[in-house]
Design an enzyme around this catalytic site. Structure first.
Site, PDB file in Angstrom:
ATOM      1  N   SER A   1     -10.752  42.468  13.845  1.00  8.79           N
ATOM      2  CA  SER A   1     -12.144  42.027  13.850  1.00  8.79           C
ATOM      3  C   SER A   1     -13.042  43.213  14.184  1.00  8.79           C
ATOM      4  O   SER A   1     -12.588  44.262  14.614  1.00  8.79           O
ATOM      5  CB  SER A   1     -12.360  40.877  14.836  1.00  8.79           C
ATOM      6  OG  SER A   1     -12.086  41.299  16.143  1.00  8.79           O
TER       7      SER A   1
ATOM      8  N   LEU B   1     -15.629  43.894  16.525  1.00  9.74           N
ATOM      9  CA  LEU B   1     -15.896  44.388  17.873  1.00  9.74           C
ATOM     10  C   LEU B   1     -14.672  44.530  18.756  1.00  9.74           C
ATOM     11  O   LEU B   1     -14.645  45.366  19.637  1.00  9.74           O
ATOM     12  CB  LEU B   1     -16.906  43.481  18.581  1.00  9.74           C
ATOM     13  CG  LEU B   1     -18.319  43.515  18.025  1.00  9.74           C
ATOM     14  CD1 LEU B   1     -19.180  42.498  18.749  1.00  9.74           C
ATOM     15  CD2 LEU B   1     -18.917  44.898  18.139  1.00  9.74           C
ATOM     16  N   CYS B   2     -13.680  43.745  18.554  1.00 10.68           N
ATOM     17  CA  CYS B   2     -12.530  43.720  19.458  1.00 10.68           C
ATOM     18  C   CYS B   2     -11.837  45.072  19.636  1.00 10.68           C
ATOM     19  O   CYS B   2     -11.485  45.424  20.749  1.00 10.68           O
ATOM     20  CB  CYS B   2     -11.527  42.674  19.010  1.00 10.68           C
ATOM     21  SG  CYS B   2     -12.210  41.019  19.091  1.00 10.68           S
ATOM     22  N   PRO B   3     -11.637  45.851  18.582  1.00 11.85           N
ATOM     23  CA  PRO B   3     -10.969  47.133  18.799  1.00 11.85           C
ATOM     24  C   PRO B   3     -11.696  48.026  19.794  1.00 11.85           C
ATOM     25  O   PRO B   3     -11.060  48.707  20.594  1.00 11.85           O
ATOM     26  CB  PRO B   3     -10.936  47.761  17.404  1.00 11.85           C
ATOM     27  CG  PRO B   3     -10.949  46.602  16.477  1.00 11.85           C
ATOM     28  CD  PRO B   3     -11.824  45.579  17.148  1.00 11.85           C
TER      29      PRO B   3
ATOM     30  N   ILE C   1     -10.744  46.918  23.325  1.00 15.21           N
ATOM     31  CA  ILE C   1      -9.341  47.210  23.608  1.00 15.21           C
ATOM     32  C   ILE C   1      -9.144  48.712  23.815  1.00 15.21           C
ATOM     33  O   ILE C   1      -8.455  49.140  24.746  1.00 15.21           O
ATOM     34  CB  ILE C   1      -8.430  46.678  22.481  1.00 15.21           C
ATOM     35  CG1 ILE C   1      -8.529  45.145  22.434  1.00 15.21           C
ATOM     36  CG2 ILE C   1      -6.990  47.116  22.684  1.00 15.21           C
ATOM     37  CD1 ILE C   1      -7.912  44.543  21.198  1.00 15.21           C
TER      38      ILE C   1
END
Length: 103
Positions: free
Chosen positions: A47, A49-51, A54
């Site tokens: 997705s 924004l998720c990277p 993380i």
């Protein structure tokens, strides 16, 4: 209003995870008892924004370790999607190598 879960022990769970060495193994929360632990919840691998979130946790992983704190990231994706996510370069929309498991 105070949350009813703040300062409460999280319920145990067992799930398959991709570990930093690339292997798929069983993760069991109860094996983390006795140390601080961050469960980083995110919606989906690959997705937009998720990277970034993380990767930010990964960049500071050693700071967490110095404080006796471990990290694991959790999403609704299958363990096989996690494998693809860590095997794809960050420049190509993946996450690359991480210092903590994806559950």
């Amino acid at each position: 209003m105070e949350s009813l879960l703040v300062c409460k022990e999280a319920p145990d769970f067992t799930e398959q995870a991709v570990y930093p060495d690339g292997e798929i193994r069983t993760f069991k929360l109860s094996e983390q008892r006795g140390k601080y632990f961050v469960l980083l919840f995110y919606p989906l691998d690959f997705s937009y924004l998720c990277p970034a979130e993380i990767i930010a946790f990964d960049k500071h992983y050693e700071e967490f370790r110095k404080r006796n704190c471990e990290i694991a990231a959790v999403s609704v994706d299958s363990v096989y999607t996690h494998v693809a996510f860590v095997n794809r370069k960050r420049s190509e929309g993946g996450i690359g190598h991480l210092s903590f498991p994806l559950i």
